[in-house]
Design a protein around this motif. Structure first.
Motif, short mmCIF file in Angstrom:
data_model
loop_
_atom_site.label_atom_id
_atom_site.label_comp_id
_atom_site.label_asym_id
_atom_site.label_seq_id
_atom_site.Cartn_x
_atom_site.Cartn_y
_atom_site.Cartn_z
N LEU A 142 -36.41 2.69 -31.50
CA LEU A 142 -35.01 2.28 -31.38
C LEU A 142 -34.18 3.33 -30.65
O LEU A 142 -33.30 3.00 -29.84
CB LEU A 142 -34.42 2.03 -32.77
CG LEU A 142 -34.91 0.78 -33.51
CD1 LEU A 142 -34.30 0.72 -34.89
CD2 LEU A 142 -34.57 -0.48 -32.72
N GLY A 143 -34.47 4.59 -30.95
CA GLY A 143 -33.73 5.67 -30.29
C GLY A 143 -33.96 5.68 -28.79
O GLY A 143 -33.02 5.92 -28.01
N GLY A 144 -35.20 5.41 -28.37
CA GLY A 144 -35.48 5.34 -26.94
C GLY A 144 -34.73 4.21 -26.27
O GLY A 144 -34.24 4.35 -25.14
N ALA A 145 -34.61 3.09 -26.98
CA ALA A 145 -33.90 1.94 -26.41
C ALA A 145 -32.40 2.17 -26.37
O ALA A 145 -31.70 1.60 -25.53
CB ALA A 145 -34.22 0.69 -27.22
N LEU A 146 -31.91 2.99 -27.29
CA LEU A 146 -30.46 3.23 -27.38
C LEU A 146 -30.08 4.64 -26.94
O LEU A 146 -29.02 5.14 -27.32
CB LEU A 146 -29.99 3.00 -28.83
CG LEU A 146 -30.28 1.63 -29.44
CD1 LEU A 146 -29.95 1.64 -30.92
CD2 LEU A 146 -29.48 0.55 -28.72
#
Length: 208
Positions: free
Chosen positions: A173-177
């Motif tokens: 999720l962090g990579g996507a956001l």
């Protein structure tokens, strides 16, 4: 059967006790379940007997137990053919053994601990704090789980699963956001730690 009196319809004698009348009614209601006309006939016969007993009591001919009143008509559950009624708790046994229903006081300690760890992660600038706070969260989760069931191995296993899921989910999720996180002053690593703390809190509070 229309020429039968109410006692004959229930299959009892006119001097039958109230318990015998109740038992006969219950037996016939079960026997004719799914047959509305027969169920209605049984209810009508029962009501007629109750009325007759009350009348005889008023005339002083018999003593009727005080519990005889005009009871609500018994509702027979209509279960479709080929289907059985679900049990009150249909969740699997393994899931019932895993889930916990904490009291408000049970939630206080884990909530305070993980809020403190989240605060340290958010406001402490050094990246080295992440290893320290995650280690504290890991140990805290084991402690909270172990004090419920006194099963240390199980507590370690559940906590390890939470750690792996938290890191994996937080990293994805962090990579996507990532661009949004940068605007918020967060790194992907910090975000993954926060997700892990949330999972740790859920595990320590609602599992056992």
């Amino acid at each position: 059967m229309s020429d039968q009196n109410p006692y004959e319809k229930l299959g009892v004698t006119e001097d039958a006790s109230f318990d015998e009348i109740q038992d006969a009614k219950g037996r016939l209601m079960q026997q004719h379940r799914g047959e509305p006309k027969l169920v209605e006939s049984v209810e009508a016969a029962y009501d007629a007997i109750i009325m007759d007993r009350l009348r005889m009591r008023q005339e002083g001919k018999i003593k009727v137990p005080e519990r005889i009143r005009f009871p609500e008509r018994e509702k027979v559950p209509q279960t479709p053919l080929g289907f059985s009624s679900p049990s009150a708790n249909s969740s699997p046994a393994w899931l019932q053994g895993l889930l916990d229903t904490p009291t408000r006081s049970d939630l206080v300690a884990p909530t305070v601990v993980f809020l403190v760890l989240i605060g340290l992660t958010l406001f402490y600038p050094e990246a080295s704090i992440l290893t320290f706070t995650v280690a504290l969260g890991f140990g805290g989760t084991i402690y909270f789980l172990n004090r419920k069931e006194q099963q240390f191995g199980r507590a370690v296993l559940l906590t390890l699963v939470g750690l792996l899921l938290g890191v994996a989910l937080g990293t994805v999720l962090g990579g996507a956001l990532e661009s949004l996180l940068i605007d918020m002053g967060l790194t992907v690593e910090k975000f993954a730690s926060l997700v892990t703390f949330v999972l740790f809190w859920l595990i320590s509070s609602f599992l056992r």
